[in-house]
Design an enzyme around this catalytic site. Structure first.
Site, PDB file in Angstrom:
ATOM      1  N   LYS A  77       0.844  -1.200   0.000  1.00 29.29           N
ATOM      2  CA  LYS A  77       0.000   0.000   0.000  1.00 29.29           C
ATOM      3  C   LYS A  77       0.876   1.245   0.000  1.00 29.29           C
ATOM      4  CE  LYS A  77      -3.788  -2.395   2.282  1.00 29.29           C
ATOM      5  NZ  LYS A  77      -4.428  -2.787   3.534  1.00 29.29           N
ATOM      6  N   GLN A 137      -4.585  -1.576   9.705  1.00 25.73           N
ATOM      7  CA  GLN A 137      -4.378  -2.868   9.040  1.00 25.73           C
ATOM      8  C   GLN A 137      -4.869  -3.994   9.952  1.00 25.73           C
ATOM      9  OE1 GLN A 137      -3.136  -3.302   5.842  1.00 25.73           O
ATOM     10  NE2 GLN A 137      -3.619  -5.469   6.123  1.00 25.73           N
ATOM     11  N   ASP A 163     -10.734   3.006   4.215  1.00 28.99           N
ATOM     12  CA  ASP A 163     -11.145   1.614   3.969  1.00 28.99           C
ATOM     13  C   ASP A 163     -12.662   1.480   3.845  1.00 28.99           C
ATOM     14  OD1 ASP A 163      -9.372  -0.359   3.486  1.00 28.99           O
ATOM     15  OD2 ASP A 163      -8.963  -0.847   5.584  1.00 28.99           O
TER      16      ASP A 163
END
Ligand SMILES: NC(=O)c1ccc[n+]([C@@H]2O[C@H](COP(=O)([O-])OP(=O)(O)OC[C@H]3O[C@@H](n4cnc5c(N)ncnc54)[C@H](OP(=O)(O)O)[C@@H]3O)[C@@H](O)[C@H]2O)c1
Length: 290
Positions: free
Chosen positions: A57, A101, A124
């Site tokens: 990422k 994460q 997200d």
């Protein structure tokens, strides 16, 4: 839809395409904003798979011109420390997106942490406010993996309207938002899960089949309608007899390839598109911020 061998949907190429368009968007916005977009990826502990995803990422951020404000915390970090960090990032004007994460070490409450992220910085798309916006069909940041699947369908001209779409898996990360996005795109949607009886009977009626389970080889050719579009969200690491490990999806690739019209490879399918959607969400937040 019918063919002898499925067309592979190239997630890598689509992701590159999205990244090129984001580079142009950033170049246009940056003179007004006076700074590049920023994404903060929070990682706790040293799970090697998570570390690889985070590196991926961050590399993608660098490629398009997004500044990374990555923070890596030791396993024993407390909930309070992480909440404070998220609050500080919520107020940091250089940061447009924040993501935690997953998975987190067991002493931490992931849902409580995700709820601390400001909905407009929720890169997200997992905050309840953004989930609620999706449920209501309102604009908002969408969860990256299901949004990536929708992007793929659109780019390959596979219109869900009027089709029967079957999602296998009902997680909050993939299955449930996928269900809602397909519904929004006018598909007739069925969602299957571990308590579904006769999964094969259901998947065989799918024009669009989206397994998101985490079980290698779950979907075999006899479970697929000839000519279906099969978008494999599953990502599983398996070890071959020679001791080498590799990534596979939930679909038995070779057998399903002979019967489906469209199929995503793993790796190189939904994974790269998911990362591109994360960058896209960050740039969308950047564009909207004063
Ligand atoms: N490509 C990407 O970027 C990406 C992103 C996210 C996830 N993934 C992958 O997608 C997969 C799913 O992830 P997740 O986070 O959604 O997993 P999850 O939270 O473990 O959910 C798995 C779902 O599969 C269902 N399930 C389990 N066994 C089943 C069976 N035999 N038949 C039908 N359904 C079954 C479960 O049902 P119950 O609810 O009844 O338990 C659950 O709803 C994983 O392989 C993950 O690595 C990939």
């Amino acid at each position: 839809m019918s063919s002898a061998i499925a067309q592979l949907l190239d997630g890598k190429a689509l992701s590159q395409h999205i990244q090129t368009s984001l580079i142009h968007q950033i170049q246009q916005l940056e003179p007004q904003k006076g700074r590049p977009p920023g994404l903060a990826v929070l990682m706790v502990g040293d799970n090697p798979a998570s570390a690889a995803y985070v590196r991926n990422k961050e590399r993608a951020c660098t490629n398009v011109g997004i500044t990374s404000f990555g923070k890596h915390f030791p396993t024993e970090t407390t909930q309070a420390e992480l909440e404070q960090t998220i609050q500080a990032l919520n107020h940091d004007d250089r940061v447009d997106g924040i993501l935690v994460q997953l998975p987190l070490p067991p002493h931490l409450n992931a849902v409580a942490l995700l709820n601390q992220i400001h909905p407009d910085k929720d890169a997200d798309g997992l905050h309840p406010v953004n989930m609620g916006r999706l449920l209501r069909g309102e604009p908002g940041l969408r969860s990256c993996t299901p949004a990536g699947v929708m992007w793929m369908l659109q780019e390959y001209g596979i219109d869900p309207k009027g089709k029967h779409a079957v999602v296998v898996g009902r997680s909050i990360l993939v299955g449930k938002p996928q269900f809602l996005m397909l519904l929004e795109a006018n598909a007739t949607v069925t969602i299957a899960h571990s308590q579904t009886t006769d999964l094969a009977a259901i998947t065989r009626t799918a024009d669009i089949l989206i397994p998101a389970v985490g079980r290698p080889g779950l979907i075999t050719a006899d479970m697929v309608k000839p000519g279906a579009a099969v978008i494999d969200v599953g990502m599983n690491r398996v070890t071959d007899s020679d001791g080498k490990s590799r990534l596979v999806g939930d679909v038995d690739f070779e057998s399903v390839r002979a019967i489906a019209a469209y199929l995503t490879p793993v790796p190189g399918g939904v994974g790269p598109i998911t990362v591109a959607m994360l960058l896209k969400n960050t740039v969308e937040s950047y564009g909207k911020r004063l």
